[in-house]
Design a protein around this motif. Structure first.
Motif, short mmCIF file in Angstrom:
data_model
loop_
_atom_site.label_atom_id
_atom_site.label_comp_id
_atom_site.label_asym_id
_atom_site.label_seq_id
_atom_site.Cartn_x
_atom_site.Cartn_y
_atom_site.Cartn_z
N ALA A 31 0.72 -1.29 -0.03
CA ALA A 31 0.09 -0.14 -0.06
C ALA A 31 0.87 1.21 0.11
CB ALA A 31 -0.77 0.08 1.37
N VAL A 32 1.93 1.10 0.78
CA VAL A 32 2.85 2.27 0.88
C VAL A 32 3.33 2.61 -0.73
CG1 VAL A 32 4.93 3.30 1.91
CG2 VAL A 32 3.27 2.35 3.33
N TYR A 33 3.89 1.28 -1.24
CA TYR A 33 4.44 1.69 -2.68
C TYR A 33 3.64 2.31 -3.74
CZ TYR A 33 7.31 0.06 -6.64
OH TYR A 33 7.68 0.24 -8.06
N ALA A 34 2.21 1.50 -3.54
CA ALA A 34 1.25 2.28 -4.43
C ALA A 34 1.05 3.75 -4.10
CB ALA A 34 -0.21 1.51 -4.17
N ARG A 35 1.14 4.10 -3.07
CA ARG A 35 1.19 5.60 -2.57
C ARG A 35 2.25 6.41 -3.28
NH1 ARG A 35 0.67 8.01 3.70
NH2 ARG A 35 1.20 10.17 2.83
N LEU A 36 3.52 5.82 -3.10
CA LEU A 36 4.62 6.56 -3.70
C LEU A 36 4.95 6.39 -5.02
CD1 LEU A 36 7.33 5.43 -0.77
CD2 LEU A 36 5.93 7.40 -0.82
N GLY A 37 4.16 5.27 -5.80
CA GLY A 37 4.32 4.92 -7.21
C GLY A 37 3.84 6.00 -7.96
N ARG A 38 3.55 7.23 -7.86
CA ARG A 38 3.25 8.23 -8.70
C ARG A 38 4.25 9.37 -9.05
NH1 ARG A 38 -1.54 10.88 -5.52
NH2 ARG A 38 0.00 10.36 -3.79
N CYS A 39 4.40 9.54 -10.24
CA CYS A 39 5.65 10.48 -10.71
C CYS A 39 5.43 11.79 -10.23
CB CYS A 39 5.73 10.22 -12.12
SG CYS A 39 7.18 10.99 -12.64
N PRO A 40 6.47 12.60 -9.67
CA PRO A 40 6.08 13.85 -9.46
C PRO A 40 6.89 14.66 -10.39
CG PRO A 40 8.03 13.14 -8.24
CD PRO A 40 7.46 11.69 -8.96
N LEU A 41 7.45 14.29 -11.19
CA LEU A 41 8.10 15.10 -12.23
C LEU A 41 7.40 15.99 -13.08
CD1 LEU A 41 11.00 12.67 -13.29
CD2 LEU A 41 11.08 14.51 -11.68
N GLY A 42 7.58 17.16 -13.30
CA GLY A 42 6.83 18.08 -13.92
C GLY A 42 6.05 19.19 -12.97
N ALA A 43 6.33 18.90 -11.73
CA ALA A 43 5.70 19.95 -10.84
C ALA A 43 6.80 21.01 -10.71
CB ALA A 43 5.57 19.43 -9.47
N ALA A 44 7.98 21.03 -11.00
CA ALA A 44 8.81 21.94 -11.06
C ALA A 44 9.03 22.51 -9.61
CB ALA A 44 8.47 23.20 -12.12
N ALA A 45 8.67 23.75 -9.31
CA ALA A 45 8.67 24.53 -7.95
C ALA A 45 7.50 24.54 -7.24
CB ALA A 45 9.00 25.85 -8.19
N GLY A 46 6.47 23.57 -7.92
CA GLY A 46 5.23 23.37 -6.98
C GLY A 46 3.92 24.06 -7.89
N PHE A 47 4.34 24.69 -9.05
CA PHE A 47 3.28 25.38 -9.82
C PHE A 47 3.04 24.88 -11.20
CE2 PHE A 47 5.13 28.17 -6.75
CZ PHE A 47 4.10 28.31 -6.00
N GLY A 48 3.74 23.60 -11.59
CA GLY A 48 3.82 23.20 -12.91
C GLY A 48 4.76 24.15 -13.75
N VAL A 49 4.83 23.85 -15.02
CA VAL A 49 5.34 24.62 -16.06
C VAL A 49 4.58 25.04 -17.01
CG1 VAL A 49 7.75 23.73 -15.19
CG2 VAL A 49 6.58 22.50 -17.07
N PRO A 50 4.74 26.22 -17.80
CA PRO A 50 4.11 26.51 -19.11
C PRO A 50 4.72 25.93 -20.25
CG PRO A 50 5.62 28.22 -18.53
CD PRO A 50 5.82 27.25 -17.31
N LEU A 51 4.87 24.52 -20.38
CA LEU A 51 5.05 23.80 -21.27
C LEU A 51 4.19 22.43 -21.64
CD1 LEU A 51 9.17 23.69 -20.71
CD2 LEU A 51 8.03 24.90 -22.60
N PRO A 52 4.31 21.99 -23.05
CA PRO A 52 3.46 21.13 -23.09
C PRO A 52 3.99 19.54 -22.88
CG PRO A 52 4.58 21.61 -25.17
CD PRO A 52 4.91 22.56 -24.19
N LEU A 53 4.16 19.44 -21.36
CA LEU A 53 4.75 18.13 -21.03
C LEU A 53 3.87 16.96 -20.92
CD1 LEU A 53 6.78 19.24 -17.87
CD2 LEU A 53 7.61 18.86 -20.25
N ASP A 54 4.21 15.87 -21.41
CA ASP A 54 3.56 14.70 -21.53
C ASP A 54 3.84 13.89 -20.25
OD1 ASP A 54 1.75 12.28 -21.56
OD2 ASP A 54 2.22 12.17 -23.87
N ARG A 55 3.35 14.35 -19.03
CA ARG A 55 3.56 13.80 -17.64
C ARG A 55 3.28 12.27 -17.54
NH1 ARG A 55 1.47 16.76 -12.51
NH2 ARG A 55 3.51 15.65 -11.82
N GLU A 56 2.36 12.00 -18.06
CA GLU A 56 1.88 10.52 -18.18
C GLU A 56 2.47 9.76 -18.87
OE1 GLU A 56 -0.24 13.05 -19.01
OE2 GLU A 56 -2.20 13.17 -18.20
N TYR A 57 3.17 10.15 -20.15
CA TYR A 57 4.10 9.13 -20.81
C TYR A 57 5.28 9.41 -20.03
CZ TYR A 57 7.33 7.73 -24.63
OH TYR A 57 8.08 6.97 -25.44
N LEU A 58 5.98 10.06 -19.28
CA LEU A 58 7.09 10.20 -18.91
C LEU A 58 6.88 9.35 -17.41
CD1 LEU A 58 9.92 11.27 -18.00
CD2 LEU A 58 8.88 13.26 -16.66
#
Length: 294
Positions: A31-58
């Motif tokens: 259950a802990v692994y499922a909680r941690l198994g979500r990718c945080p990349l693309g969050a940048a400084a906590g506000f996202g970035v103004p770029l067309p990132l495909d976070r799901e694919y990453l």
């Protein structure tokens, strides 16, 4: 019970409790692994970035199960996710701390129910006859140390407003120290368990008639005597020295009882968790190979 003589048991029932407990902890870690198994990349400084990132694919490329959707939550979850992991490790420690306490107790010369390998003991500084269970005691202390790391994470992560703060830099030390401590603890425990030997003769000799007092009262109740009266009747016999129980009169045949430990079910649960671990490792290794070798 209360470190006093209680009822007849077996080493199967005793050891099976820890196997079942660790099986439950493995489910908790999934259950802990499922909680941690979500990718945080693309969050940048906590506000996202103004770029067309495909976070799901990453996330898929990196082997994550999904995306940590809110960039602000990525920052707010710092400390919480580390705490969830270390709390899981500390919970394993709670299971094994009791095991280690029991091993230290049952291997005492006064009990001698378990034979502790000499490799897990050290000599006394001034008493030549003594062999101290130092490895067991240090491993037991490691279990409490894990709870200390969890408490440190909780204190460091608490009391802060939203988003990132430099305070979070201090989360790394208790997190990585806890991971190292848990790894070392489990490595020692694996060797210890494989080296323990049961002294069945001493264990049988310790099973006096008084251990069957509750069985005898239950047997009388099963025959129609009110349990309150059966209890008093057995207590009086114990006091008079006339208690002679029918040891084989009752058997615990329910699931988990002495006659039906359910060890095969516990083993099946552990095997299921082991298959999950193997599959998860294989998937991560496959993703890693794809990233570096494509």
């Amino acid at each position: 019970i209360h470190l006093r003589r209680a009822m007849p048991s077996s080493f199967g029932l005793w050891a099976g409790a820890f196997a079942a407990g660790l099986g439950e902890e493995l489910q908790g870690l999934q259950a802990v692994y499922a909680r941690l198994g979500r990718c945080p990349l693309g969050a940048a400084a906590g506000f996202g970035v103004p770029l067309p990132l495909d976070r799901e694919y990453l996330a898929e490329l990196l082997g994550f199960a999904g995306v940590q959707i809110s960039p602000a939550d990525v920052m707010n979850s710092r400390g919480r996710h580390e705490l969830a992991l270390v709390n899981g490790l500390a919970s394993i420690g709670l299971v094994m701390e009791k095991f280690l306490w029991d091993v230290a107790l049952y291997s005492m010369p006064e009990f001698c129910f378990l034979d502790l390998p000499e490799a897990f003991t050290t000599g006394s500084s001034i008493m030549p006859q003594k062999r101290n269970p130092d490895v067991v005691e240090l491993a037991r202390a490691r279990c409490r140390e894990l709870r200390g790391h969890a408490l440190m994470l909780q204190e460091l992560a608490g009391g802060l407003p939203s988003n990132y703060h430099r305070d979070f830099q201090l989360l790394k030390k208790p997190l990585f120290t806890a991971l190292d401590a848990a790894h070392a603890l489990l490595d020692v425990l694996l060797r210890l368990v494989n080296g323990l030997q049961v002294n069945a003769e001493r264990a049988r000799a310790a099973c006096g008639d008084e251990l069957y007092a509750a069985h005898e009262a239950t047997r009388l109740a099963q025959q129609g005597k009110p349990f309150r009266d059966a209890y008093k009747h057995v207590a009086q016999q114990l006091q008079d020295g006339t208690f002679r129980p029918e040891r084989a009169a009752l058997e615990s045949t329910h699931l988990g009882g002495l006659g039906k430990l359910g060890l095969e079910m516990i083993a099946a649960d552990c095997a299921l968790a082991e298959r999950w671990i193997t599959a998860t490792r294989t998937r991560i290794e496959h993703c890693e190979q794809n990233i570096w070798h494509k």
